[in-house]
Design a protein around this motif. Structure first.
Motif, PDB file in Angstrom:
ATOM      1  N   ARG A 161       2.886  14.189  34.672  1.00 43.31           N
ATOM      2  CA  ARG A 161       1.442  14.861  34.739  1.00 43.31           C
ATOM      3  C   ARG A 161       0.622  13.872  35.837  1.00 43.31           C
ATOM      4  O   ARG A 161       0.031  14.486  36.622  1.00 43.31           O
ATOM      5  N   PRO A 162       0.765  12.604  35.915  1.00 44.50           N
ATOM      6  CA  PRO A 162      -0.109  11.700  36.941  1.00 44.50           C
ATOM      7  C   PRO A 162       0.138  12.187  38.362  1.00 44.50           C
ATOM      8  O   PRO A 162      -0.848  11.835  39.135  1.00 44.50           O
ATOM      9  N   GLN A 163       1.582  12.849  38.683  1.00 48.45           N
ATOM     10  CA  GLN A 163       1.413  13.324  39.964  1.00 48.45           C
ATOM     11  C   GLN A 163       0.785  14.423  40.353  1.00 48.45           C
ATOM     12  O   GLN A 163       0.630  14.725  41.670  1.00 48.45           O
ATOM     13  N   TYR A 164       0.286  15.278  39.444  1.00 52.82           N
ATOM     14  CA  TYR A 164      -0.175  16.458  39.543  1.00 52.82           C
ATOM     15  C   TYR A 164      -1.854  16.567  39.023  1.00 52.82           C
ATOM     16  O   TYR A 164      -2.447  17.639  39.568  1.00 52.82           O
ATOM     17  N   ARG A 165      -2.114  15.617  38.432  1.00 53.74           N
ATOM     18  CA  ARG A 165      -3.552  15.851  37.782  1.00 53.74           C
ATOM     19  C   ARG A 165      -4.634  15.655  38.919  1.00 53.74           C
ATOM     20  O   ARG A 165      -4.524  15.095  40.027  1.00 53.74           O
ATOM     21  N   GLU A 166      -5.631  16.473  38.487  1.00 50.43           N
ATOM     22  CA  GLU A 166      -6.977  16.264  39.426  1.00 50.43           C
ATOM     23  C   GLU A 166      -8.010  15.771  38.668  1.00 50.43           C
ATOM     24  O   GLU A 166      -9.155  15.861  39.333  1.00 50.43           O
ATOM     25  N   ASP A 167      -7.802  14.759  37.564  1.00 53.61           N
ATOM     26  CA  ASP A 167      -8.704  14.020  36.938  1.00 53.61           C
ATOM     27  C   ASP A 167      -8.335  12.741  36.686  1.00 53.61           C
ATOM     28  O   ASP A 167      -7.171  12.454  37.297  1.00 53.61           O
ATOM     29  N   LEU A 168      -9.178  12.032  36.089  1.00 51.06           N
ATOM     30  CA  LEU A 168      -8.780  10.527  35.691  1.00 51.06           C
ATOM     31  C   LEU A 168      -8.435  10.309  34.589  1.00 51.06           C
ATOM     32  O   LEU A 168      -8.263   9.175  33.990  1.00 51.06           O
ATOM     33  N   LEU A 169      -8.352  11.376  33.720  1.00 50.38           N
ATOM     34  CA  LEU A 169      -7.678  11.179  32.174  1.00 50.38           C
ATOM     35  C   LEU A 169      -6.323  10.721  32.304  1.00 50.38           C
ATOM     36  O   LEU A 169      -5.440  11.511  32.803  1.00 50.38           O
ATOM     37  N   ASP A 170      -5.846   9.793  31.229  1.00 47.74           N
ATOM     38  CA  ASP A 170      -4.618   9.454  31.161  1.00 47.74           C
ATOM     39  C   ASP A 170      -4.265  10.110  29.968  1.00 47.74           C
ATOM     40  O   ASP A 170      -4.551   9.818  28.773  1.00 47.74           O
ATOM     41  N   VAL A 171      -3.388  11.098  29.906  1.00 48.93           N
ATOM     42  CA  VAL A 171      -3.087  11.907  28.908  1.00 48.93           C
ATOM     43  C   VAL A 171      -1.384  11.621  28.546  1.00 48.93           C
ATOM     44  O   VAL A 171      -0.495  11.630  29.308  1.00 48.93           O
ATOM     45  N   GLN A 172      -1.094  11.266  27.211  1.00 48.74           N
ATOM     46  CA  GLN A 172       0.240  11.129  26.533  1.00 48.74           C
ATOM     47  C   GLN A 172       0.909  12.446  26.499  1.00 48.74           C
ATOM     48  O   GLN A 172       2.251  12.384  26.400  1.00 48.74           O
ATOM     49  N   HIS A 173       0.295  13.268  25.800  1.00 46.01           N
ATOM     50  CA  HIS A 173       0.767  14.471  25.230  1.00 46.01           C
ATOM     51  C   HIS A 173       0.244  15.905  25.733  1.00 46.01           C
ATOM     52  O   HIS A 173      -1.122  15.588  25.745  1.00 46.01           O
ATOM     53  N   ALA A 174       0.974  16.898  25.948  1.00 51.64           N
ATOM     54  CA  ALA A 174       0.234  18.078  26.426  1.00 51.64           C
ATOM     55  C   ALA A 174      -0.430  18.774  25.270  1.00 51.64           C
ATOM     56  O   ALA A 174       0.067  18.618  23.914  1.00 51.64           O
ATOM     57  N   HIS A 175      -1.538  19.350  25.298  1.00 55.13           N
ATOM     58  CA  HIS A 175      -2.203  20.352  24.401  1.00 55.13           C
ATOM     59  C   HIS A 175      -1.762  21.394  24.183  1.00 55.13           C
ATOM     60  O   HIS A 175      -2.307  22.811  24.621  1.00 55.13           O
ATOM     61  N   GLY A 176      -0.045  21.535  23.862  1.00 61.38           N
ATOM     62  CA  GLY A 176       0.296  22.839  23.798  1.00 61.38           C
ATOM     63  C   GLY A 176       1.880  22.603  23.868  1.00 61.38           C
ATOM     64  O   GLY A 176       2.401  21.768  24.581  1.00 61.38           O
ATOM     65  N   TYR A 177       2.450  23.429  22.867  1.00 60.34           N
ATOM     66  CA  TYR A 177       4.008  23.263  22.745  1.00 60.34           C
ATOM     67  C   TYR A 177       4.571  23.652  24.105  1.00 60.34           C
ATOM     68  O   TYR A 177       5.749  22.849  24.631  1.00 60.34           O
ATOM     69  N   VAL A 178       4.399  24.605  24.956  1.00 57.54           N
ATOM     70  CA  VAL A 178       5.092  25.070  25.978  1.00 57.54           C
ATOM     71  C   VAL A 178       5.121  24.144  27.092  1.00 57.54           C
ATOM     72  O   VAL A 178       6.236  23.670  27.599  1.00 57.54           O
ATOM     73  N   VAL A 222       0.981  31.206  12.323  1.00 60.43           N
ATOM     74  CA  VAL A 222      -0.367  30.713  12.599  1.00 60.43           C
ATOM     75  C   VAL A 222       0.090  29.070  13.236  1.00 60.43           C
ATOM     76  O   VAL A 222      -0.592  28.704  14.138  1.00 60.43           O
ATOM     77  N   LEU A 223       1.060  28.453  12.736  1.00 61.10           N
ATOM     78  CA  LEU A 223       1.277  27.145  13.217  1.00 61.10           C
ATOM     79  C   LEU A 223       2.017  27.228  14.571  1.00 61.10           C
ATOM     80  O   LEU A 223       1.541  26.737  15.360  1.00 61.10           O
ATOM     81  N   GLY A 224       2.730  28.204  14.878  1.00 64.65           N
ATOM     82  CA  GLY A 224       3.094  28.649  16.120  1.00 64.65           C
ATOM     83  C   GLY A 224       2.185  28.823  17.241  1.00 64.65           C
ATOM     84  O   GLY A 224       2.008  28.585  18.393  1.00 64.65           O
ATOM     85  N   ALA A 225       1.084  29.713  16.751  1.00 65.81           N
ATOM     86  CA  ALA A 225       0.107  30.213  17.680  1.00 65.81           C
ATOM     87  C   ALA A 225      -0.804  28.926  18.037  1.00 65.81           C
ATOM     88  O   ALA A 225      -1.120  28.700  19.246  1.00 65.81           O
ATOM     89  N   HIS A 226      -1.060  28.161  17.038  1.00 71.91           N
ATOM     90  CA  HIS A 226      -1.934  27.106  17.226  1.00 71.91           C
ATOM     91  C   HIS A 226      -1.294  25.931  18.244  1.00 71.91           C
ATOM     92  O   HIS A 226      -1.856  25.330  18.809  1.00 71.91           O
ATOM     93  N   ALA A 227      -0.041  25.596  18.031  1.00 69.10           N
ATOM     94  CA  ALA A 227       0.617  24.880  18.679  1.00 69.10           C
ATOM     95  C   ALA A 227       0.769  25.287  20.262  1.00 69.10           C
ATOM     96  O   ALA A 227       0.803  24.338  20.835  1.00 69.10           O
ATOM     97  N   ALA A 228       0.504  26.514  20.315  1.00 70.59           N
ATOM     98  CA  ALA A 228       0.498  27.010  21.945  1.00 70.59           C
ATOM     99  C   ALA A 228      -0.803  26.116  22.482  1.00 70.59           C
ATOM    100  O   ALA A 228      -0.662  26.397  23.783  1.00 70.59           O
ATOM    101  N   ILE A 229      -1.808  25.801  21.916  1.00 69.28           N
ATOM    102  CA  ILE A 229      -2.962  25.214  22.539  1.00 69.28           C
ATOM    103  C   ILE A 229      -3.153  23.910  22.119  1.00 69.28           C
ATOM    104  O   ILE A 229      -4.197  23.295  22.496  1.00 69.28           O
ATOM    105  N   ASP A 230      -2.523  23.326  20.897  1.00 73.23           N
ATOM    106  CA  ASP A 230      -2.947  22.161  20.636  1.00 73.23           C
ATOM    107  C   ASP A 230      -1.683  21.302  20.144  1.00 73.23           C
ATOM    108  O   ASP A 230      -0.467  22.185  20.157  1.00 73.23           O
ATOM    109  N   TRP A 231      -1.793  20.050  19.694  1.00 74.69           N
ATOM    110  CA  TRP A 231      -0.442  19.425  19.397  1.00 74.69           C
ATOM    111  C   TRP A 231      -0.289  19.465  17.816  1.00 74.69           C
ATOM    112  O   TRP A 231       0.126  18.557  17.273  1.00 74.69           O
ATOM    113  N   THR A 232      -0.477  20.759  17.181  1.00 73.07           N
ATOM    114  CA  THR A 232      -0.380  20.706  15.979  1.00 73.07           C
ATOM    115  C   THR A 232       1.021  20.326  15.271  1.00 73.07           C
ATOM    116  O   THR A 232       1.231  19.970  14.129  1.00 73.07           O
ATOM    117  N   TRP A 233       2.162  20.876  16.115  1.00 76.00           N
ATOM    118  CA  TRP A 233       3.453  20.818  15.904  1.00 76.00           C
ATOM    119  C   TRP A 233       3.962  19.220  15.716  1.00 76.00           C
ATOM    120  O   TRP A 233       4.774  18.846  15.019  1.00 76.00           O
TER     121      TRP A 233
END
Length: 272
Positions: free
Chosen positions: A6-23, A73-84
């Motif tokens: 992510r750091p190579q492509y981000r356009e903000d200053l947030l340090d994110v360790q995991h994606a908010h989405g399974y895909v 429901v788990l799969g759908a929610h995991a598409a937008i958050d790190w529920t999994w």
């Protein structure tokens, strides 16, 4: 993988360790092949669930539909958050999905014939599943054992037992050869032992292990700049770090520190 890419492509200053989405997380960790496997497994589960629900009778069918809905429901929610990644939610969804898929087309009340252990067509798949489960458990257990060894290394370092600390750090590296954390520990131990060259070799190994990760390059930069007093070598490392993470305040500040040190060390008008 995601925190590295992510750091190579981000356009903000947030340090994110995991994606908010399974895909995006799977694509960062396992690439297109991993995503294709996930899609194939999803299709296989949908087909198995369809067969199980169609074969069941009421009230079991209502229960299977409910369990299938829980998995969906788990799969759908995991598409937008790190529920999994949260056991409290993921385990429930996975158990529900496994129950539905394992139901099969036959009635659960049907008597089961004894397994003929001489029938290779039945024993071989079962043995393959057991071996796969053991291998999967081993791949999870090894990083945990590596982390335990790293903790032991740092504990030994606090006691100034440098040889024991080295042994534990090397054990951690052997147990999880794809992690840079044991190499960072080893560099810290060698620096404490008064061997900056050995510390630099450990950090250079970390850079070779994960060349697309900006963190080892920053650790190498700091070591060369502050421990080795090698401003030119630090400049070579920090240039890679800032390429990999151009929007980091820490990396940018270190780049300025290194360039100022280099400019002060060279003759006026000379290229740094």
């Amino acid at each position: 993988g995601y925190a590295t890419a992510r750091p190579q492509y981000r356009e903000d200053l947030l340090d994110v360790q995991h994606a908010h989405g399974y895909v995006p997380e799977v694509m960062a960790e396992l690439g297109i092949a991993g995503l294709a496997i996930s899609i194939a497994l999803l299709i296989a589960w949908i087909l198995a669930a369809r067969v199980a629900i169609a074969a069941a009778r009421e009230p079991e069918r209502a229960g299977l539909v409910t369990l299938a809905a829980t998995a969906v429901v788990l799969g759908a929610h995991a598409a937008i958050d790190w529920t999994w990644a949260i056991p409290g939610t993921a385990v429930i969804g996975l158990v529900s999905a496994g129950w539905v898929a394992g139901r099969g087309p036959e009635a659960v009340r049907a008597p089961r014939a004894a397994i003929d252990w001489r029938n290779a067509s039945r024993v071989a798949p079962a043995a393959a599943v057991v071996l796969l489960a053991l291998f999967t458990a081993w791949t999870v257990w090894q990083p945990l054992r590596s982390s335990d060894a790293s903790d032991a290394a740092l504990t030994a370092l606090d006691r100034r037992d440098l040889e024991t600390a080295r042994e534990h750090a090397r054990t951690a590296r052997d147990r999880n050869p794809l992690s840079v954390a044991p190499l960072f520990d080893l560099a810290t131990i060698e620096q404490a032992a008064g061997d900056p060259q050995a510390a630099e070799r450990a950090l250079e190994e970390a850079v070779r292990l994960q060349p697309a990760n900006w963190v080892p390059w920053m650790r190498l930069t700091d070591h060369r700049l502050f421990e080795q007093q090698d401003a030119q070598g630090a400049l070579e490392a920090v240039r890679v770090a800032i390429y990999l993470n151009p929007r980091s305040w820490d990396v940018t500040q270190r780049y300025f520190d290194v360039t100022r040190r280099v400019s002060g060390a060279v003759a006026p008008g000379a290229a740094p």
